[in-house]
Write an enzyme that holds these catalytic residues in place. Sequence first.
Site, short mmCIF file in Angstrom:
data_model
loop_
_atom_site.label_atom_id
_atom_site.label_comp_id
_atom_site.label_asym_id
_atom_site.label_seq_id
_atom_site.Cartn_x
_atom_site.Cartn_y
_atom_site.Cartn_z
CG ASN A 11 -1.40 1.09 1.78
OD1 ASN A 11 -2.18 2.05 0.44
ND2 ASN A 11 -2.24 1.05 2.52
CD1 TRP A 12 3.26 0.65 -2.35
CD2 TRP A 12 3.28 1.90 -4.90
NE1 TRP A 12 3.93 0.17 -3.88
CE2 TRP A 12 4.10 0.79 -5.39
CE3 TRP A 12 3.52 2.72 -5.56
CZ2 TRP A 12 4.60 0.69 -6.22
CZ3 TRP A 12 4.55 2.24 -7.06
CH2 TRP A 12 4.62 1.76 -7.66
CD GLU A 169 -3.42 -2.07 7.44
OE1 GLU A 169 -2.11 -2.82 6.52
OE2 GLU A 169 -3.94 -1.12 6.90
CB SER A 215 4.71 -2.17 12.06
OG SER A 215 4.84 -0.64 11.95
N GLY A 237 5.00 0.99 4.62
CA GLY A 237 6.50 2.05 4.30
C GLY A 237 6.97 0.98 4.28
P1 PGA Z 1 2.81 0.08 7.87
O1 PGA Z 1 1.26 0.29 7.08
O2 PGA Z 1 2.97 -1.16 6.93
O3 PGA Z 1 3.98 1.59 7.03
O4 PGA Z 1 2.80 -0.18 9.23
C1 PGA Z 1 0.72 -0.69 6.91
C2 PGA Z 1 -1.05 -0.02 6.20
O5 PGA Z 1 -0.71 0.37 6.58
O6 PGA Z 1 -1.31 -0.92 5.47
#
Ligand code: PGA
Length: 253
Positions: A11-12, A169, A215, A237
């Site tokens: 997910n960019w 999430e 994360s 990220g």
């Molecule tokens: P993150 O974001 O890997 O930067 O924690 C995950 C997401 O929001 O899909």
Amino acid sequence: MSGRKPLIAGNWKMHKTIKETLDLITGIKAGLQGNEAADVLVAPPFTALSAAAGAVQGSNILLAGQNLHQEPSGAYTGEVSGQMIRDTGATHVIIGHSERRQYFGETDGLVNLKTRAALAAGLIPIFCLGETLEEREAGRTFEVLARQLEGGLKEFSTAEAAKIIIAYEPVWAIGTGKTATNDQAQEVHYFLRDLLGKIFEKRLASDTRILYGGSVKPDNAADLLACPDVDGALVGGASLKADSFLGIIHFDR
Ligand code: PGA
């Protein structure tokens, strides 16, 4: 063993110009050789989706939008419909991401309408849900998740629900560097699968892919994906650089 093939989805968010999109896809493609363990998907911003569709040709990389409007067309300045996303070559769309719920006021009712709109446009929804830190600490995690799942999929038929990918999430793990422990992730994924079985059918529950997001990094992906009910990852990220995204895609190595 389940027959669920893991899906690693990037997910960019609000990152990457068209040129940066092409560069990143080129980098991912170059490192994908020999990958059979997982399906791979990226969700660039709307402005780069068409270019991304050209760039993924000759690979198995799937494309998703990050959001859609619930109406098929109309006077909704600044919005993008499911059909428009489908038209770019994307096959999936992320719905109900916690950033949409938090910053853009998306409710379970709206998430329900958007999920319907996605299916009507022939897109596979990646339906996100998750509790905040406050809700977890108050012992309300399962109550919140049940409300989000039941509300978001209210009055869906089993055939409709069977097309959906779920992404758990926990809000406290997104972009914070804090990851759910394997036990925390597995506990919630098991709960969601069990609930899907109760709302719909056992068969649907055991066929549905439930991704974990928050994360996810190359060094924790293998452990999370080893949980029996974790069927992939939704990565923010770490999906913005080819090396780290590939490190997650190749979690089995
Ligand atoms: P993150 O974001 O890997 O930067 O924690 C995950 C997401 O929001 O899909």
